[in-house]
Design a protein around this motif. Structure first.
Motif, mmCIF file in Angstrom:
data_model
loop_
_atom_site.group_PDB
_atom_site.id
_atom_site.type_symbol
_atom_site.label_atom_id
_atom_site.label_comp_id
_atom_site.label_asym_id
_atom_site.label_seq_id
_atom_site.Cartn_x
_atom_site.Cartn_y
_atom_site.Cartn_z
ATOM 1 N N UNK A 135 0.785 -1.225 0.000
ATOM 2 C CA UNK A 135 0.000 0.000 0.000
ATOM 3 C C UNK A 135 0.816 1.274 0.000
ATOM 4 N N UNK A 136 1.915 1.281 -0.735
ATOM 5 C CA UNK A 136 2.772 2.472 -0.784
ATOM 6 C C UNK A 136 2.048 3.617 -1.475
ATOM 7 N N UNK A 137 2.149 4.823 -0.913
ATOM 8 C CA UNK A 137 1.520 6.021 -1.472
ATOM 9 C C UNK A 137 2.588 7.043 -1.836
ATOM 10 N N UNK A 138 2.432 7.672 -2.991
ATOM 11 C CA UNK A 138 3.397 8.652 -3.483
ATOM 12 C C UNK A 138 2.706 9.972 -3.760
ATOM 13 N N UNK A 139 3.298 11.062 -3.298
ATOM 14 C CA UNK A 139 2.804 12.384 -3.667
ATOM 15 C C UNK A 139 3.315 12.698 -5.062
ATOM 16 N N UNK A 140 2.397 12.835 -6.006
ATOM 17 C CA UNK A 140 2.760 12.979 -7.407
ATOM 18 C C UNK A 140 3.096 14.427 -7.763
ATOM 19 N N UNK A 141 2.420 15.384 -7.140
ATOM 20 C CA UNK A 141 2.616 16.793 -7.486
ATOM 21 C C UNK A 141 3.064 17.601 -6.273
ATOM 22 N N UNK A 142 3.624 18.749 -6.550
ATOM 23 C CA UNK A 142 3.926 19.768 -5.533
ATOM 24 C C UNK A 142 3.495 21.117 -6.111
ATOM 25 N N UNK A 143 2.184 21.309 -6.087
ATOM 26 C CA UNK A 143 1.579 22.446 -6.767
ATOM 27 C C UNK A 143 1.366 23.603 -5.811
ATOM 28 N N UNK A 144 1.270 24.792 -6.373
ATOM 29 C CA UNK A 144 0.940 25.977 -5.581
ATOM 30 C C UNK A 144 -0.538 26.325 -5.681
ATOM 31 N N UNK A 145 -1.246 25.717 -6.648
ATOM 32 C CA UNK A 145 -2.684 25.893 -6.789
ATOM 33 C C UNK A 145 -3.370 24.544 -6.569
ATOM 34 N N UNK A 146 -4.678 24.551 -6.331
ATOM 35 C CA UNK A 146 -5.415 23.330 -6.001
ATOM 36 C C UNK A 146 -5.848 22.589 -7.257
ATOM 37 N N UNK A 147 -5.465 21.305 -7.405
ATOM 38 C CA UNK A 147 -5.906 20.516 -8.556
ATOM 39 C C UNK A 147 -7.313 19.953 -8.330
ATOM 40 N N UNK A 148 -7.963 19.547 -9.407
ATOM 41 C CA UNK A 148 -9.286 18.930 -9.313
ATOM 42 C C UNK A 148 -9.511 18.053 -10.535
ATOM 43 N N UNK A 149 -10.574 17.248 -10.496
ATOM 44 C CA UNK A 149 -11.053 16.491 -11.660
ATOM 45 C C UNK A 149 -9.990 15.545 -12.222
ATOM 46 N N UNK A 150 -9.500 14.633 -11.387
ATOM 47 C CA UNK A 150 -8.483 13.673 -11.817
ATOM 48 C C UNK A 150 -9.038 12.708 -12.857
ATOM 49 N N UNK A 151 -8.185 12.343 -13.828
ATOM 50 C CA UNK A 151 -8.574 11.361 -14.843
ATOM 51 C C UNK A 151 -7.332 10.599 -15.302
ATOM 52 N N UNK A 152 -7.414 9.251 -15.277
ATOM 53 C CA UNK A 152 -6.316 8.397 -15.729
ATOM 54 C C UNK A 152 -6.304 8.294 -17.246
ATOM 55 N N UNK A 153 -5.114 8.255 -17.832
ATOM 56 C CA UNK A 153 -4.990 7.927 -19.248
ATOM 57 C C UNK A 153 -5.286 6.439 -19.427
ATOM 58 N N UNK A 154 -5.720 6.009 -20.606
ATOM 59 C CA UNK A 154 -6.069 4.592 -20.809
ATOM 60 C C UNK A 154 -4.935 3.618 -20.516
ATOM 61 N N UNK A 155 -3.689 4.035 -20.712
ATOM 62 C CA UNK A 155 -2.570 3.129 -20.434
ATOM 63 C C UNK A 155 -2.094 3.204 -18.989
ATOM 64 N N UNK A 156 -2.695 4.063 -18.178
ATOM 65 C CA UNK A 156 -2.352 4.152 -16.769
ATOM 66 C C UNK A 156 -1.032 4.828 -16.469
ATOM 67 N N UNK A 157 -0.431 5.476 -17.453
ATOM 68 C CA UNK A 157 0.876 6.104 -17.240
ATOM 69 C C UNK A 157 0.778 7.582 -16.863
ATOM 70 N N UNK A 158 -0.364 8.201 -17.152
ATOM 71 C CA UNK A 158 -0.480 9.654 -17.012
ATOM 72 C C UNK A 158 -1.792 10.014 -16.345
ATOM 73 N N UNK A 159 -1.770 11.105 -15.601
ATOM 74 C CA UNK A 159 -2.973 11.654 -14.989
ATOM 75 C C UNK A 159 -3.247 13.034 -15.569
ATOM 76 N N UNK A 160 -4.492 13.300 -15.885
ATOM 77 C CA UNK A 160 -4.912 14.644 -16.272
ATOM 78 C C UNK A 160 -5.662 15.265 -15.100
ATOM 79 N N UNK A 161 -5.602 16.567 -14.992
ATOM 80 C CA UNK A 161 -6.347 17.283 -13.966
ATOM 81 C C UNK A 161 -6.548 18.713 -14.409
ATOM 82 N N UNK A 162 -7.330 19.441 -13.642
ATOM 83 C CA UNK A 162 -7.638 20.839 -13.946
ATOM 84 C C UNK A 162 -7.096 21.713 -12.837
ATOM 85 N N UNK A 163 -6.577 22.887 -13.192
ATOM 86 C CA UNK A 163 -5.978 23.752 -12.174
ATOM 87 C C UNK A 163 -5.947 25.201 -12.660
ATOM 88 N N UNK A 164 -6.060 26.119 -11.710
ATOM 89 C CA UNK A 164 -5.983 27.550 -12.024
ATOM 90 C C UNK A 164 -4.573 27.930 -12.441
#
Length: 687
Positions: A135-164
């Motif tokens: 159950x290892x967990x990794x922080x993927x981003x270090x953003x200064x704005x708040x992300x939202x609306x996560x979506x996986x790419x079909x191959x599972x290699x990439x994440x899309x999100x929305x941010x200001x």
């Protein structure tokens, strides 16, 4: 004027009638108090609310064996809701907490989940957790704005999100610099947007929300979209090369009312292709499993104040648009493709219920689930769906059901079973009645536990906001808690409500308030006709649009012993330019500087001279939707006329009075405390 509704730290709220007894009550008074306590044993209380929980966003694992969901509870010490991610097997076993966070999404292969949680350097970050034994967990981003609306790419290699993406102003001011050590006034905020503030947020940050992608293993996010436009939630195309979203990427987009289009962004190059092109809103794009089609919702542009959306499909390049729900005059939400691509599942409101429907690519729409229930479908998998379900006497829980046999639903959680154990809830009875002009209207009555039809009970009429919204058949803690204090609670869906078709929703165009008031009064008359109501103890309240109609009601009838107008609009002239957006200008036939007569005719302030009903006002001090200045206008007018009133200014509240747990308790207590001050007596008013 002091109300008996204070909440001391650590104190339990009890019925004001019991508080009045005091420690020195005489023998008969003490006996009466004891009897009252015995009569309410086993009923829902305000204190129970602090142990209340909620569930949201159930997500089915790709193999269908597990369900991930968000579980919310009240942090009693810090007076706020908190959330964490839980997981349960599809057969209801092994229900357990997983990790702190929310908005979780399974990876396509089911080996990981992506979610949002607090991280470094601060604020909300994107995390990925492996679903193996470690159950290892990794922080993927270090953003200064708040992300939202996560979506996986079909191959599972990439994440899309929305941010200001913040945008700096280009003002160049030729003023001298502040001397060393000087304490100058903070610079002014420069406002240039048409919509520059939003309720529950405050001033809108300068900038626009864009689509980003980031490696699921961590790294530097890359911005996919650009330009001075807002962009909606991302959805990957089946080939993983593109991302679909809704937006309006045109000049002067902020001046286009109810306009949006569907676009495709090439992930590699950032090239944007517009897929839809019509006047009207197009939203919620969802690609089919094979990538050939895109489902979405929308409607042709209209000046109607309410129009139900339709469900469309088009080819991946935007051609071949087809309407799948032409014969269903209800708005589709929560869109999911059938795994085999044969059609689209969606949820729709209808007559107080929310159920799952299926629109095949070829054929008529069919209803999948049925009944007086409210479903919020989180996911549709291979032959099954998971949803949050509630009924009038069952609060939210996670359910799973086979799509071929939806009646065989299985409940996976029971998050409030401990709170409700031994509690007698009020029965909820559906009513249909005919309004003054023949309009058929639906409503419900919550009866006190142990209801005796030979008794006469005080009545609370609760009016919903919107005005385009719908009271439904879900469990409602507030009404059940009022019923536990021996009130009948009546709630209805007058014209203007959603869930009854476009014509019913648009029936209040340029006429709100108006005949919807007649619908409400006809509902009261219907319940009186059942013989259950003490007509000297009838009360009315509502928030937002319900606050408008409450203020309108006391200006047009004195049949209620007391009223509570919560977060209301009182003066449309002063409201349209001070609410958190310009769209309300569109809800009148003419702009107020062209002809103010409609604004004045529809304003409760114009009828304050008729008000005799004691009327309390309750509004959040941070409210930007119906600013507290509206409440202040009505309060001053009522005071000037010597109508009994009180203004309750809720701290730490935007629009509404109940988002903070302690303020929910206060809202309930203030309402009953105010109503119990006026047990049927009329108050003389001196103009």
């Amino acid at each position: 004027m002091q109300l008996r509704a204070s909440l001391a730290a650590g104190a339990l709220l009890v019925a004001p009638a019991l508080l009045a007894q005091g420690p020195s009550a005489s023998g008969p008074e003490r006996a009466a108090a004891t009897a009252a306590r015995a009569d309410t044993v086993g009923r829902l209380t305000l204190a129970n609310y602090l142990d209340w929980e909620d569930v949201q966003e159930p997500q089915l694992s790709p193999d269908g064996r597990q369900v991930l969901y968000t579980r919310r509870w009240i942090d009693k010490l810090n007076d706020k809701w908190e959330s964490s991610l839980w997981i349960v097997n599809a057969d209801g076993t092994k229900n357990r907490v997983l990790v702190q966070g929310s908005n979780a999404r399974w990876s396509p292969d089911g080996t990981r989940i992506a979610y949002l949680a607090k991280g470094e350097p601060s604020g909300t970050q994107v995390w990925v957790r492996y679903m193996d034994a470690e159950g290892a967990a990794t922080q993927v981003t270090r953003l200064t704005e708040t992300p939202s609306d996560l979506a996986w790419s079909p191959d599972g290699k990439t994440l899309a999100f929305r941010m200001l993406v913040p945008k700096k102003d280009d003002w160049r001011l030729d003023i001298p610099a502040a001397p060393k050590g000087a304490k100058w006034t903070e610079p002014p905020r420069v406002v240039t947007k048409l919509a520059y503030r939003r309720d529950r947020q405050g001033f809108i940050d300068d900038g626009y929300r864009h689509v980003f992608v980031v490696s699921a293993e961590g790294g530097t996010p890359r911005q996919v979209t650009s330009g001075d436009w807002e962009h909606g939630a991302p959805q990957w195309t089946a080939d993983g090369r593109g991302i679909l979203f809704s937006a309006l990427r045109v000049e002067d987009a902020e001046y286009r009312w109810r306009e949006s289009e569907i676009y495709r962004a090439d992930v590699g190059s950032g090239r944007i292709t517009q897929l839809t092109n019509r006047k009207g809103p197009d939203n919620n794009p969802m690609p089919s499993p094979d990538g050939r089609l895109v489902a979405y919702t929308g409607f042709d542009s209209t000046d109607a104040t309410w129009k139900d959306s339709r469900l469309y499909v088009m080819n991946a390049d935007g051609s071949g648009v087809r309407n799948l729900t032409e014969q269903l005059d209800r708005t589709p939400t929560e869109i999911f493709w059938a795994p085999d691509g044969s059609g689209v599942y969606f949820v729709a409101e209808n007559e107080g219920a929310r159920n799952l429907y299926f629109a095949p690519l070829n054929g008529a729409v069919r209803q999948v689930t049925r009944g007086a229930q409210v479903l919020t479908v989180g996911d549709v998998g291979r032959g099954v769906a998971v949803a949050v379900r509630s009924t009038a006497k069952e609060p939210n829980d996670v359910y799973i059901f086979p799509l071929a046999a939806p009646a065989s639903m299985r409940r996976l959680t029971s998050v409030n079973e401990d709170v409700l154990a031994g509690k007698a809830l009020g029965d909820v009875q559906e009513i249909w009645y005919t309004s003054k002009d023949g309009m058929r209207v639906q409503g419900w009555v919550v009866k006190p536990p142990g209801f005796d039809p030979s008794r006469k009970y005080p009545l609370m009429l609760s009016i919903h906001g919107g005005p385009h919204s719908m009271y439904n058949t879900a469990f409602n803690y507030a009404w059940q808690e009022h019923a536990a204090h021996d009130y009948l609670v009546l709630y209805t869906n007058p014209r203007g409500s959603t869930g009854y078709g476009s014509a019913f929703g648009n029936a209040i165009k340029n006429a709100y308030p108006g005949k919807d008031f007649d619908d409400l009064m006809a509902g009261v008359d219907t319940v009186i006709g059942r013989g259950w109501v003490d007509t000297t103890r009838m009360y009315v309240y509502g928030c937002s649009g319900g606050g408008v109609l409450t203020a309108w009601t006391v200006g047009h009838t004195d049949r209620f012993a007391a009223a509570a107008s919560m977060c209301p609009v009182i003066n449309w002239m002063s409201f349209v330019g001070t609410t958190d957006g310009p769209s309300w200008y569109r809800n009148f036939e003419k702009l107020p500087w062209e002809d103010p007569s409609e604004h004045l005719r529809r304003s409760p302030i114009m009828y304050v001279g008729n008000v005799k009903t004691p009327t309390m006002l309750m509004t959040g001090v941070q409210d930007l939707r119906t600013p507290i200045s509206q409440t202040e206008e009505f309060y001053e007018a009522l005071k000037l006329r010597k109508v009994p009133t009180a203004m309750i200014r809720f701290n730490n509240e935007w629009h509404g009075t109940s988002s903070t747990p302690s303020n929910f308790l206060r809202t309930q207590a203030y309402l009953r405390s105010w109503f119990e001050r006026y047990p049927g007596r009329r108050v003389a008013v001196t103009p």
